[in-house]
Scaffold this motif. Structure first.
Motif, PDB file in Angstrom:
ATOM      1  N   TRP A   1      -1.410  37.664  26.284  1.00  0.00           N
ATOM      2  CA  TRP A   1      -2.671  37.121  26.780  1.00  0.00           C
ATOM      3  C   TRP A   1      -2.549  36.933  28.287  1.00  0.00           C
ATOM      4  O   TRP A   1      -1.468  36.961  28.853  1.00  0.00           O
ATOM      5  N   LYS A   2      -3.671  36.752  28.928  1.00  0.00           N
ATOM      6  CA  LYS A   2      -3.688  36.504  30.367  1.00  0.00           C
ATOM      7  C   LYS A   2      -3.463  35.016  30.600  1.00  0.00           C
ATOM      8  O   LYS A   2      -4.175  34.181  30.043  1.00  0.00           O
ATOM      9  N   PRO A   3      -2.460  34.657  31.391  1.00  0.00           N
ATOM     10  CA  PRO A   3      -2.201  33.237  31.641  1.00  0.00           C
ATOM     11  C   PRO A   3      -3.432  32.533  32.209  1.00  0.00           C
ATOM     12  O   PRO A   3      -4.176  33.104  33.017  1.00  0.00           O
ATOM     13  N   LEU A   4      -3.650  31.308  31.761  1.00  0.00           N
ATOM     14  CA  LEU A   4      -4.752  30.439  32.193  1.00  0.00           C
ATOM     15  C   LEU A   4      -6.103  30.884  31.664  1.00  0.00           C
ATOM     16  O   LEU A   4      -7.126  30.294  32.018  1.00  0.00           O
ATOM     17  N   TYR A   5      -6.132  31.937  30.808  1.00  0.00           N
ATOM     18  CA  TYR A   5      -7.391  32.444  30.282  1.00  0.00           C
ATOM     19  C   TYR A   5      -7.388  32.354  28.755  1.00  0.00           C
ATOM     20  O   TYR A   5      -6.897  33.251  28.079  1.00  0.00           O
ATOM     21  N   PRO A   6      -7.910  31.276  28.173  1.00  0.00           N
ATOM     22  CA  PRO A   6      -8.061  31.230  26.711  1.00  0.00           C
ATOM     23  C   PRO A   6      -8.954  32.376  26.228  1.00  0.00           C
ATOM     24  O   PRO A   6      -9.798  32.895  26.971  1.00  0.00           O
ATOM     25  N   ASP A   7      -8.755  32.776  24.994  1.00  0.00           N
ATOM     26  CA  ASP A   7      -9.519  33.852  24.355  1.00  0.00           C
ATOM     27  C   ASP A   7      -9.312  35.214  25.025  1.00  0.00           C
ATOM     28  O   ASP A   7     -10.162  36.095  24.927  1.00  0.00           O
ATOM     29  N   SER A   8      -8.187  35.389  25.724  1.00  0.00           N
ATOM     30  CA  SER A   8      -7.922  36.664  26.387  1.00  0.00           C
ATOM     31  C   SER A   8      -6.874  37.487  25.640  1.00  0.00           C
ATOM     32  O   SER A   8      -6.381  38.484  26.166  1.00  0.00           O
ATOM     33  N   ASP A   9      -6.525  37.080  24.430  1.00  0.00           N
ATOM     34  CA  ASP A   9      -5.443  37.728  23.696  1.00  0.00           C
ATOM     35  C   ASP A   9      -5.700  39.225  23.515  1.00  0.00           C
ATOM     36  O   ASP A   9      -6.826  39.639  23.256  1.00  0.00           O
ATOM     37  N   TRP A  10      -4.619  39.989  23.630  1.00  0.00           N
ATOM     38  CA  TRP A  10      -4.698  41.413  23.302  1.00  0.00           C
ATOM     39  C   TRP A  10      -3.334  41.876  22.811  1.00  0.00           C
ATOM     40  O   TRP A  10      -2.313  41.228  23.036  1.00  0.00           O
TER      41      TRP A  10
ATOM     42  N   SER B   1      -2.462  51.839  22.748  1.00  0.00           N
ATOM     43  CA  SER B   1      -3.832  51.356  22.759  1.00  0.00           C
ATOM     44  C   SER B   1      -3.854  49.841  22.947  1.00  0.00           C
ATOM     45  O   SER B   1      -2.833  49.167  22.781  1.00  0.00           O
ATOM     46  N   ARG B   2      -5.036  49.323  23.279  1.00  0.00           N
ATOM     47  CA  ARG B   2      -5.205  47.877  23.461  1.00  0.00           C
ATOM     48  C   ARG B   2      -6.201  47.357  22.437  1.00  0.00           C
ATOM     49  O   ARG B   2      -7.327  47.844  22.357  1.00  0.00           O
ATOM     50  N   ASP B   3      -5.773  46.370  21.666  1.00  0.00           N
ATOM     51  CA  ASP B   3      -6.644  45.694  20.712  1.00  0.00           C
ATOM     52  C   ASP B   3      -6.908  44.293  21.253  1.00  0.00           C
ATOM     53  O   ASP B   3      -6.061  43.409  21.174  1.00  0.00           O
ATOM     54  N   SER B   4      -8.095  44.099  21.828  1.00  0.00           N
ATOM     55  CA  SER B   4      -8.418  42.849  22.518  1.00  0.00           C
ATOM     56  C   SER B   4      -9.270  41.955  21.635  1.00  0.00           C
ATOM     57  O   SER B   4     -10.126  42.431  20.878  1.00  0.00           O
ATOM     58  N   SER B   5      -9.036  40.652  21.719  1.00  0.00           N
ATOM     59  CA  SER B   5      -9.808  39.704  20.915  1.00  0.00           C
ATOM     60  C   SER B   5     -11.194  39.464  21.488  1.00  0.00           C
ATOM     61  O   SER B   5     -12.035  38.850  20.832  1.00  0.00           O
TER      62      SER B   5
ATOM     63  N   LYS C   1     -12.381  29.620  32.851  1.00  0.00           N
ATOM     64  CA  LYS C   1     -11.717  30.927  32.872  1.00  0.00           C
ATOM     65  C   LYS C   1     -11.411  31.281  31.429  1.00  0.00           C
ATOM     66  O   LYS C   1     -10.612  30.609  30.787  1.00  0.00           O
ATOM     67  N   ARG C   2     -12.051  32.304  30.927  1.00  0.00           N
ATOM     68  CA  ARG C   2     -11.796  32.662  29.533  1.00  0.00           C
ATOM     69  C   ARG C   2     -12.229  34.106  29.292  1.00  0.00           C
ATOM     70  O   ARG C   2     -12.966  34.691  30.077  1.00  0.00           O
ATOM     71  N   GLY C   3     -11.750  34.650  28.171  1.00  0.00           N
ATOM     72  CA  GLY C   3     -12.225  35.953  27.726  1.00  0.00           C
ATOM     73  C   GLY C   3     -11.274  37.098  28.019  1.00  0.00           C
ATOM     74  O   GLY C   3     -10.267  36.953  28.703  1.00  0.00           O
ATOM     75  N   GLY C   4     -11.615  38.257  27.439  1.00  0.00           N
ATOM     76  CA  GLY C   4     -10.772  39.440  27.523  1.00  0.00           C
ATOM     77  C   GLY C   4     -11.507  40.652  28.056  1.00  0.00           C
ATOM     78  O   GLY C   4     -12.621  40.541  28.593  1.00  0.00           O
ATOM     79  N   LEU C   5     -10.915  41.831  27.864  1.00  0.00           N
ATOM     80  CA  LEU C   5     -11.401  43.055  28.506  1.00  0.00           C
ATOM     81  C   LEU C   5     -11.869  44.120  27.523  1.00  0.00           C
ATOM     82  O   LEU C   5     -12.252  45.206  27.934  1.00  0.00           O
ATOM     83  N   GLY C   6     -11.822  43.837  26.220  1.00  0.00           N
ATOM     84  CA  GLY C   6     -12.289  44.824  25.266  1.00  0.00           C
ATOM     85  C   GLY C   6     -11.193  45.764  24.791  1.00  0.00           C
ATOM     86  O   GLY C   6     -10.100  45.834  25.351  1.00  0.00           O
TER      87      GLY C   6
END
Length: 786
Positions: free
Chosen positions: A270-279, A313-317, A336-341
């Protein structure tokens, strides 16, 4: 697959110029953190490992280490399984990104140098070619690493169960942050390895092998929520192999094999400091292979076929990212939240190889050994990226907010690449002199280049008894065309910018896709010479190699956002390697093999890569950027004369000891690797009055690493940094606690970096100097064999 070997004599591969083989008990008992093919090469001094591969901060990573051979980039080697390539030519930029700099506009996903990760226990041998590479091998600029899969045994049924474990508490970690929020700093980890296999005969002329391995690492980190609270959360790494192989021997002249592998690899981040950014980075790789070897009156016919599917591949939440920030809002209200798809890449490979080795032909004065063959490959890649949306709201202290919304469209693309290669090689021997000319011709339908690579090797056995053999070679090697630049790398996007006053501005993103017409194939020209032989029971080898790497692929950005792949990269490599080996058998102290190796080398390089995105059209405060020359220690030099910034230890010395005691009930495998301190590159930032012609900085007192020349052009400025070396010694111990004719229970203990060497593994960033060699680490295990 782990074999139980009885009390047999331990013998190494006969030293050959430019070739080394690791096999049998040496390979399977090697102390290894990753149990992968590249790590099996750590006892070879002419193979360079990344200066940061063994950082004390990343003990939980289990990805294969990256290696450089003869000055080539890690992705310029050719990795083979049973002679068929598993090299990644789509996105081999390294599985070492933490996601901080990943842009939603990027279409590619970080990938490794190989498309499939085989556990070393499934291998019969690993052979590395660093010079005088035979004509049957192509598509490389650095070296060739050829791994051979294990065959099932036909004497009786065997079963092996193995488990190993290590954790951060068993490791001497240095400089880690116990409250780390990033995978680049791992204060805690737990790594487990489980392996099981069974093999044996299913009829009088057939045998079957079934095996499964899993290596899994758990990395607990801190995750900061937007309300300022912290919670514990685990990242994961996983590498699995499910493997089966059928061996058929219908007659003494015919051998058939069929094998199937499913080898998923995954990293959950996940991206540090970004909840819901898991991939998760995933590679669901599988491979179906078959081979036939037929001995006929005129020689040996070998055919191989492989169908494989893979892709990083990237599986993003989440495909929505939101940021609300600025001096006009309290820290507690920042978001700060979210992912990239999601992003998928699927490669479908169909490969075929045919080889012929004619029986030795003799004329009046000469003996002839001729081999020839044909390789064909078809790979189709489908790439898809999920639509994504990024919303940013900047609220300054005056309340004049700006809302910027970027919409990235769903994007799909597909390409097919066909390659064909033909080789012929003749070995002509006259008394003590052997001449081996050959040529390899490759063609691909993307670049439409047809490349002919001549090979020539000469060897003279001066005494006629192998005591002193003089060898020389002149060879050309052509690399593979990286398919990364055959695909668009940036997808279309649209931006809507709204301000506090109600004004709205609509913008369309720039086209940042590659222009790659008319590229030449990268190549390497090699000159080598040396001596090797056997004297008083010692095998020795001395080898000198010079390589000129030309037309290497470098990504550049020019004015008007024109992104180009170019052939502007070049480098040189000079190395001298000494190897000495001896096997001894004693009545009281068992059997032992000792190998010493040392390589002194120097690499000069352009220090660019296929994904470097160098902006050569940059204008800095009105000064044009001159990329091709740099300031180095205060002097202007060509960029191609710079020292390499990684894989650049000037002297590497290795010592290996493979020992067996007490009727083979206690075994030791020790690999020591000493790396000399080396030069690292650091930005040379100074104020204008400390430089020859000033800098691009607005204020003369401001330090800058962009220096001007007499023509008022600006150059990058570098100075020497120091990457300290040191000795790293790894021990693997095996003790048969219970041993019977039909079963053996063995206790396993690996100790990595026994003396806890503390060499720095990278150039410090700013004042942060924490990237150090991983300290002493223990691995405990148990193996049961039946």
């Amino acid at each position: 697959m782990l074999y139980h070997l009885g009390a047999v004599k331990i013998t190494g591969e006969k030293i050959q110029a430019g070739k080394a083989t690791i096999k049998g008990v040496e390979l399977h008992s090697l102390p290894s953190h990753t149990d992968t093919i590249p790590e099996a090469l750590k006892g070879r001094p002419n193979v360079q490992f990344s200066n940061e591969e063994t950082s004390s901060l990343t003990g939980g990573e289990i990805r294969p280490p990256r290696v450089s051979i003869a000055g080539g980039k890690p992705y310029e080697n050719n990795f083979l399984i049973d002679g068929m390539s598993v090299s990644n030519t789509l996105n081999p930029n390294g599985l070492d990104e933490d996601g901080d700099d990943v842009s939603p506009g990027q279409l590619d996903v970080n990938g490794a140098d190989q498309t499939i990760f085989y556990d070393s226990s499934l291998l019969d041998s690993v052979t590395v070619y660093s010079s005088n590479v035979p004509a049957k091998f192509g598509n490389f600029v650095g070296g060739v690493v050829d791994a051979t899969l294990m065959d099932p045994r036909m004497d009786r049924w065997h079963a092996v169960f193995l488990g190993k474990h290590t954790r951060s508490e068993w490791s001497d970690l240095r400089s880690v942050d116990d409250d780390s929020q990033t995978a680049a700093d791992q204060p805690r980890f737990r790594t487990n390895s489980l392996k099981a296999s069974a093999d044996g005969p299913i009829s009088g002329n057939a045998a079957l092998l079934i095996a499964a391995t899993q290596k899994r690492s758990v990395i607990p980190l801190e995750l900061k929520e937007n309300d300022g609270t912290f919670s514990d959360k685990d990242q994961y790494r996983s590498n699995e192999n499910f493997f089966t192989k059928l061996l058929l021997v219908p007659t003494d002249d015919l051998k058939l094999t069929l094998d199937a592998t499913y080898a998923p690899y995954a990293e959950e981040r996940w991206k540090p400091l970004y909840p819901d950014s898991d991939w998760a980075i995933e590679n669901d790789a599988w491979r179906l292979g078959g081979s036939a070897k037929y001995v006929m009156g005129w020689g040996l016919l070998t055919s191989k076929a492989v169908y494989a599917q893979n892709g990083f591949s990237r599986d993003s939440s989440n495909n929505f990212r939101e940021q609300i920030f600025g001096s006009g809002i309290p820290d507690s209200e920042e978001v700060k939240r979210g992912g990239l798809g999601d992003a998928t890449a699927t490669n479908r490979n169909l490969d075929f190889g045919l080889g012929v080795e004619l029986q030795e032909l003799k004329t009046d004065f000469l003996s002839w050994r001729i081999s020839t063959g044909l390789d064909m490959s078809n790979v189709t890649t489908d790439m898809w990226n999920e639509a994504a949306r990024i919303e940013n709201r900047n609220v300054p202290s005056d309340g004049k907010w700006t809302q910027t919304d970027a919409d990235y469209h769903e994007y799909s693309q597909s390409k097919t690449l066909n390659t064909v290669g033909y080789y012929v090689q003749t070995e002509a021997q006259w008394d003590r002199f052997t001449l081996t000319p050959g040529v390899r011709i490759d063609h691909d339908d993307f670049s439409r280049n047809t490349d002919a690579a001549p090979r020539l090797k000469a060897e003279l056995d001066t005494m006629g008894d192998g005591a002193l053999r003089l060898v020389a070679g002149a060879n050309r090697y052509y690399g593979a065309q990286l398919r990364a630049f055959a695909f668009d790398r940036a997808r279309p996007f649209f931006v809507r910018m709204e301000k506090w006053d109600g004004s709205v501005k609509l913008m369309e993103g720039d086209d940042k896709n590659y222009q790659a017409e008319g590229l030449d194939t990268p190549y390497s020209d090699e000159l080598m010479g040396g001596a090797l032989g056997e004297v008083l029971g010692f095998e020795y080898g001395l080898e000198l190699v010079h390589r000129d790497h030309k037309d290497k692929l470098i990504s550049k950005t020019r004015k008007d956002d024109l992104y180009e792949m170019t052939n502007d990269g070049e480098s040189t490599y000079d190395g001298i390697t000494l190897t000495i080996a001896r096997s001894i058998e004693t009545e009281r102290f068992g059997m032992h093999t000792f190998t010493f190796g040392a390589t002194q080398s120097r690499t000069k390089t352009f220090n660019g890569a296929y994904d470097s995105e160098i902006d050569v059209g940059d204008i800095a405060n009105g000064h044009e950027y001159n990329y091709d020359k740099v300031y180095y220690d205060g002097q202007i030099i060509d960029r191609s004369d710079m020292p390499a910034e990684d894989f650049n230890a000037p002297l590497v010395a290795t010592f290996s000891w493979l020992g067996s005691f007490h009727d083979d009930s206690f075994r030791v495998n020790c690999v020591s690797r000493w790396r000399d301190s080396t030069t690292g590159l650091r930005a040379d930032s100074r104020p204008a009055d400390e430089t020859p012609y000033g800098t691009t900085a607005t204020k003369p007192t401001t330090e800058s690493s962009q220096w001007l020349n007499a023509e008022s052009e600006c150059h990058n400025a570098y100075k020497k940094g120091v990457i300290s070396g040191g000795l790293v010694t790894d021990f693997g111990f095996e003790y048969d606690a219970l041993k019977d004719d039909l079963y053996t229970v063995s206790l396993l203990l690996d100790v990595a970096n026994v003396f806890s060497s503390n060499g720095h593994s990278g150039i410090p960033k700013a004042t942060l100097d924490r990237e150090q060699e991983r300290g002493r680490t223990f691995y405990a295990g148990l193996r049961c064999e039946f």
